[in-house]
Design an enzyme around this catalytic site. Structure first.
Site, short mmCIF file in Angstrom:
data_model
loop_
_atom_site.label_atom_id
_atom_site.label_comp_id
_atom_site.label_asym_id
_atom_site.label_seq_id
_atom_site.Cartn_x
_atom_site.Cartn_y
_atom_site.Cartn_z
N HIS A 35 44.84 44.76 -86.19
CA HIS A 35 44.25 44.29 -84.93
C HIS A 35 42.81 43.88 -85.12
O HIS A 35 42.33 42.92 -84.54
CB HIS A 35 44.31 45.41 -83.88
CG HIS A 35 45.59 45.41 -83.12
ND1 HIS A 35 46.04 46.50 -82.44
CD2 HIS A 35 46.51 44.46 -82.94
CE1 HIS A 35 47.19 46.21 -81.87
NE2 HIS A 35 47.49 44.98 -82.16
N GLU A 39 61.92 32.53 -95.79
CA GLU A 39 60.96 33.59 -96.14
C GLU A 39 61.35 34.33 -97.40
O GLU A 39 60.61 35.17 -97.89
CB GLU A 39 60.87 34.61 -95.00
CG GLU A 39 60.53 34.00 -93.68
CD GLU A 39 60.41 35.05 -92.59
OE1 GLU A 39 59.30 35.52 -92.38
OE2 GLU A 39 61.43 35.36 -91.95
N ASP A 44 55.83 36.07 -95.85
CA ASP A 44 56.88 36.82 -96.55
C ASP A 44 57.31 36.12 -97.82
O ASP A 44 57.58 36.77 -98.82
CB ASP A 44 58.09 37.02 -95.63
CG ASP A 44 57.87 38.22 -94.72
OD1 ASP A 44 57.44 39.26 -95.23
OD2 ASP A 44 58.10 38.10 -93.50
N CYS A 69 55.08 27.93 -90.85
CA CYS A 69 54.42 28.73 -89.82
C CYS A 69 53.71 29.96 -90.39
O CYS A 69 53.14 30.74 -89.64
CB CYS A 69 55.40 29.14 -88.73
SG CYS A 69 56.76 30.13 -89.35
#
Ligand code: PEP
Ligand code: MG
Length: 577
Positions: A195, A439, A463, A510
């Protein structure tokens, strides 16, 4: 003498200023047993501390300036929700009652239990959520122990212009610090998807993480230069360094203010090719910023947030209502909804699933594997996405597909649901595009097989890199091997793009690599025409696209594919671009 400390830059930019050291982790938690007659008073003491912690967080939330991105309020809401959650507070009350532990110790035991559950998780994002548990418990401990609020929590502006150095920072700390005029921060721990890192990017302040033992080398009020681009802190800089970085700061300022003018400009290359430039989002509130930067749609809507901080998974109607609210904000722009990407053992929330803890969770029952095993988790989300498709340009994206049987299984379930909805006379888009994230190296190598079955592909480099070079993307100690320019990664990207061209289906990217403008030209040269990026980086990527000449980039990308190492690719790019 100037000393350089190295960490990982997670939010770009340069700041120069004195250091403020935050000592958050020095709380000695007392352990003692209470007497039988003290149970009620001790329980009340804990309850009151929790109430006070909530009041503090609500006060912080109210002071968030309207100009700051709404995801920051959402982070604080996450902490408020934790304080409401029985998983955090009921167990300590039980421990006070049953084992006669003092409140601080009972809370510590429950914190340790929750943190160990998070530590077992394979999903990078969820694993860093153990920090949230720590931050919330830390706040309650400080109240229980009547410790003075941290200096940055005091309502004054004495910290204006300071650079904060801490072991770790909670979202609430970060917001307050920015409110008090802090110009940058560095933490000893934390991962790039924590975060703290996400907030730093949203707040647009330079930040460095993994700056191990920073507080051993730094003293309160030391003058430092913090470079969020390279992850370097210069302590006690000489005149030459100061002059160089001040100039750099000026240039950055001019550069970022020029970016805003690009909001309405088409993402078109010098040779006239229009590039699709979409945004990645996680919370419905994030759509404000999507509009602010003029994204042409959402290429990745991560839906894991819907499952967090709750006892049971969201039902079909809750999914549906959420997607409808999001679609309303999209005003006709495409919305790519990614189905749930949770792992098997990260079971503290609505994706709960029982079973033995796996020793290699990143290789275990996660994402679509979990969804196929748990239809009760998967089907409501698929039904809701299909229902939402009647109300806008919705695309459905499956994470982590690794073989064609899984793909067929997913497509069969979607067909079954379509039949069900037709029978029930519920509207949906018959032609809803269904795509997959690439991925896993197996999916990239066999992209042609997947492309033949699907309407689009999207390369998830976060990933894909982790699995290609075999490093845990949240592990501090092997982060240095996380190399987007590794020739193996580039070749897998190229294979996937080529499969898309042959099958005449779009291939987007992405993962974070798409949002780093250092890589934009190389990706364009490799043939990428659709980018989905963190909204904070969208305009920078657009600027690079506008300055690119595809014809010139293709041979450079071809040479990069022949390079022997990431370092060689970097050198090639530095020489040719
Ligand atoms: C990725 O893996 O690149 C991706 C975009 O998915 P996530 O970061 O959510 O795993
Ligand atoms: Mg992923």
């Amino acid at each position: 003498m100037t000393v350089a400390l190295h960490g990982m830059g997670v939010s770009r930019g340069i700041a120069i200023g004195p250091v403020h050291i935050v000592e958050r982790d020095r709380i000695d938690i007392p352990e003692y047993y209470i007497k039988d007659g003290q149970v009620e008073a001790e329980s009340q003491r804990l309850n009151e501390a929790v109430t006070q912690a909530k009041q503090q967080l609500r006060a912080i939330r109210e002071h968030i300036p309207a100009t700051i991105s709404s995801d920051i309020a959402a982070f604080i809401d996450t902490h408020l929700l934790m304080l409401e959650d029985s998983a955090l507070t009921h167990e300590p009350l039980r421990l006070i009652q049953a084992a006669r532990h003092n409140a601080e110790w009972a809370l510590k035991l429950q914190r340790d239990a929750l943190v160990s559950v998070f530590e077992e998780m394979d999903d990078a994002y969820l694993r860093t959520r153990k920090d949230d548990v720590d931050h919330v418990v830390n706040r309650i401990h400080r109240i229980l122990l009547k410790q003075k609020p941290l200096r940055h929590e005091e309502p004054d502006s004495r910290l204006s212009g300071y650079i904060v150095i801490a072991d770790d920072l909670a979202p609430a700390d970060t917001v307050l610090m920015q409110h008090h005029g802090i110009v940058a921060f560095a933490t000893e721990y934390g991962g790039p998807t924590s975060h703290t890192a996400i907030l730093a990017r949203s707040l647009a302040i330079p930040a460095i993480i993994s700056l191990h033992e920073a507080r051993r080398f730094l003293r309160q009020d030391d003058l430092v230069i913090i470079d969020g681009n390279t992850g370097v802190i210069l302590v006690d800089p000489d005149k030459l360094s100061l002059r160089y970085y001040r100039q750099q700061q000026e240039e950055d300022k001019k550069y970022y203010s020029s970016l805003v003018q690009l909001k309405g400009a088409p993402a078109k290359t010098l040779d006239g090719v229009l590039i699709e430039l979409q945004a990645n989002i996680e919370l419905p509130q994030d759509f404000e910023i999507v509009r602010q930067v003029g994204a042409s749609g959402v290429g990745l809507y991560r839906t894991e947030f819907l499952y967090m901080n709750r006892e049971s998974p969201p039902g079909e109607d809750e999914h549906y209502e959420t997607y409808l609210a999001v679609l309303e904000k999209m005003q006709g722009l495409p919305l790519t909804i990614r189905t749930l990407d949770l792992g098997a053992d990260k079971q503290v929330d609505g994706g709960r699933q029982t079973g033995p803890v796996q020793s290699n969770p990143a290789l275990g029952l996660r994402a679509v594997r979990l969804c196929l095993k748990e239809p009760a988790l998967f089907r409501p989300q698929l039904r809701a996405i299909l229902r939402a498709s009647a109300h806008g340009d919705v695309r459905l994206m499956i994470p982590m597909l690794s073989n064609i049987q899984e793909t067929r299984q997913v497509l069969e379930i979607i067909e079954e649901i379509k039949e069900e909805l037709t029978k029930q006379q519920v509207k949906f888009d018959e032609n809803i595009p269904v795509g997959a994230m690439v991925e896993v190296p197996a999916a990239a190598i066999c992209a042609d097989i997947f492309a033949a079955q699907l309407d689009f592909l999207s390369i998830g480099t976060n990933d894909l890199i982790q699995y290609t070079v075999a490093i845990d993307r949240v592990n501090d100690e092997v982060n240095y091997l996380y190399d987007p320019l590794h020739p193996a990664v580039l070749r897998l990207i190229q294979t996937t793009l080529a499969a898309g061209i042959r099958a005449k289906i779009p291939v987007a990217m992405c993962g974070e690599m798409a949002g780093d403008n250092k890589h934009t030209k190389l990706l364009l040269g490799l043939g990428l025409r659709e980018f989905s990026v963190h909204p904070a980086y969208l305009l920078e990527v657009k600027k690079t696209i506008i300055e690119s000449d595809l014809a010139r980039l293709v041979p450079i990308a071809e040479a990069a594919l022949q390079a022997k190492s990431g370092a060689e690719v970097e050198e090639l790019l530095a020489q040719s671009l």
